[in-house]
Write an enzyme that holds these catalytic residues in place. Sequence first.
Site, PDB file in Angstrom:
ATOM      1  N   GLU A  33       0.058 -75.505  39.147  1.00 53.21           N
ATOM      2  CA  GLU A  33      -1.084 -75.951  38.361  1.00 53.21           C
ATOM      3  C   GLU A  33      -2.285 -76.272  39.228  1.00 53.21           C
ATOM      4  O   GLU A  33      -3.427 -75.958  38.870  1.00 53.21           O
ATOM      5  CB  GLU A  33      -0.709 -77.187  37.540  1.00 53.21           C
ATOM      6  CG  GLU A  33      -1.854 -77.697  36.682  1.00 53.21           C
ATOM      7  CD  GLU A  33      -1.661 -79.108  36.182  1.00 53.21           C
ATOM      8  OE1 GLU A  33      -2.615 -79.639  35.579  1.00 53.21           O
ATOM      9  OE2 GLU A  33      -0.571 -79.674  36.404  1.00 53.21           O
TER      10      GLU A  33
ATOM     11  N   HIS B 102      -5.205 -82.549  40.330  1.00 49.78           N
ATOM     12  CA  HIS B 102      -4.190 -82.516  41.375  1.00 49.78           C
ATOM     13  C   HIS B 102      -4.752 -81.963  42.695  1.00 49.78           C
ATOM     14  O   HIS B 102      -5.955 -81.910  42.889  1.00 49.78           O
ATOM     15  CB  HIS B 102      -2.956 -81.760  40.906  1.00 49.78           C
ATOM     16  CG  HIS B 102      -2.487 -82.202  39.549  1.00 49.78           C
ATOM     17  ND1 HIS B 102      -1.963 -83.450  39.304  1.00 49.78           N
ATOM     18  CD2 HIS B 102      -2.542 -81.574  38.334  1.00 49.78           C
ATOM     19  CE1 HIS B 102      -1.674 -83.578  38.017  1.00 49.78           C
ATOM     20  NE2 HIS B 102      -2.024 -82.459  37.404  1.00 49.78           N
TER      21      HIS B 102
ATOM     22  N   HIS C  16      -7.081 -78.866  33.628  1.00 47.08           N
ATOM     23  CA  HIS C  16      -5.648 -78.966  33.854  1.00 47.08           C
ATOM     24  C   HIS C  16      -4.897 -77.882  33.089  1.00 47.08           C
ATOM     25  O   HIS C  16      -5.469 -77.158  32.274  1.00 47.08           O
ATOM     26  CB  HIS C  16      -5.136 -80.324  33.367  1.00 47.08           C
ATOM     27  CG  HIS C  16      -5.536 -81.478  34.236  1.00 47.08           C
ATOM     28  ND1 HIS C  16      -4.684 -82.050  35.151  1.00 47.08           N
ATOM     29  CD2 HIS C  16      -6.699 -82.179  34.320  1.00 47.08           C
ATOM     30  CE1 HIS C  16      -5.305 -83.053  35.762  1.00 47.08           C
ATOM     31  NE2 HIS C  16      -6.531 -83.145  35.266  1.00 47.08           N
TER      32      HIS C  16
ATOM     33  N   GLU D 171      -6.679 -79.417  28.712  1.00 46.83           N
ATOM     34  CA  GLU D 171      -5.378 -78.840  29.043  1.00 46.83           C
ATOM     35  C   GLU D 171      -5.414 -77.408  28.534  1.00 46.83           C
ATOM     36  O   GLU D 171      -5.335 -77.154  27.328  1.00 46.83           O
ATOM     37  CB  GLU D 171      -4.253 -79.623  28.359  1.00 46.83           C
ATOM     38  CG  GLU D 171      -4.036 -81.026  28.899  1.00 46.83           C
ATOM     39  CD  GLU D 171      -3.239 -81.048  30.196  1.00 46.83           C
ATOM     40  OE1 GLU D 171      -3.015 -79.962  30.787  1.00 46.83           O
ATOM     41  OE2 GLU D 171      -2.850 -82.154  30.606  1.00 46.83           O
TER      42      GLU D 171
END
Length: 265
Positions: free
Chosen positions: A100, A62, A155, A229
């Site tokens: 995040e 992101h 992430h 993750e």
Amino acid sequence: MRCRGVVLLVVGLVLSACGDGGGTVASPRPSAGPETSQSRPPAPATTTRQAEAPVVVLDPGHNGGNATALAEINRQVPAGRGRMKPCNTTGTATDAGYPEHAFNLDVARRVGDVLAAQAVRVVYTRESDDGVGPCVDRRAAIGNEALADAVVSIHADGSSAQGSGFHVAYSDPPLNEAQGEPAQRLAGAMLASMAAEFPVADYIGEGGLSGRDDLAGLNLSERPAVLVECGNMRNAREAAAMSTPEGRQRYADAISAGILAYLRR
């Protein structure tokens, strides 16, 4: 990566989805200059790699400006397997509002510091947290152009508050040789190092591993690549750890250990 909002990793469920002198020189931590969708991170050399030091591409998922550039990040780009998907997404956040995208970049920088101290050349897909993108196909291209020995997308998830634990995603079924045994070996090394410090996910994957065919960064990679993750930002205990420098260093140390274990095999 589960994202709430309008992918990078390097994950409804939307996933987006780093030496010269014979291995003696490593890249320093990047500066935090401004970035825009028009000023992508500079691509490494695209042909041969002169240095013998291993190259690791770190992909912090992101970006901080994504939420204000919806037209750009919603633009459809190639996602592999004949599919298209949005350029990027906003990512998730803790209930207290820690985003995040900020977590991903801070952890990636910390991983980069550890790797550089071990004479690993580190390339980042983005170097600031106030830009837009890069798009998921460009993130994969950065790893390919760097001839990376490993690509790790970082992430955090955004699942229900009851879910907890990390998981490691890899391309499955593989689309090229690098996505086969090398990527699966990287995923195994990452699983072992992360599991020594954190619980495996109890809501997705199997035993902390998740084979995926829908993550563009993995589908388009021609180098061994995984997406980590780190945990669930909507779980209160994991959110508390992710929101502190000490907690983020723990995640970074575990990811670094997995990368180094893979490189040394």
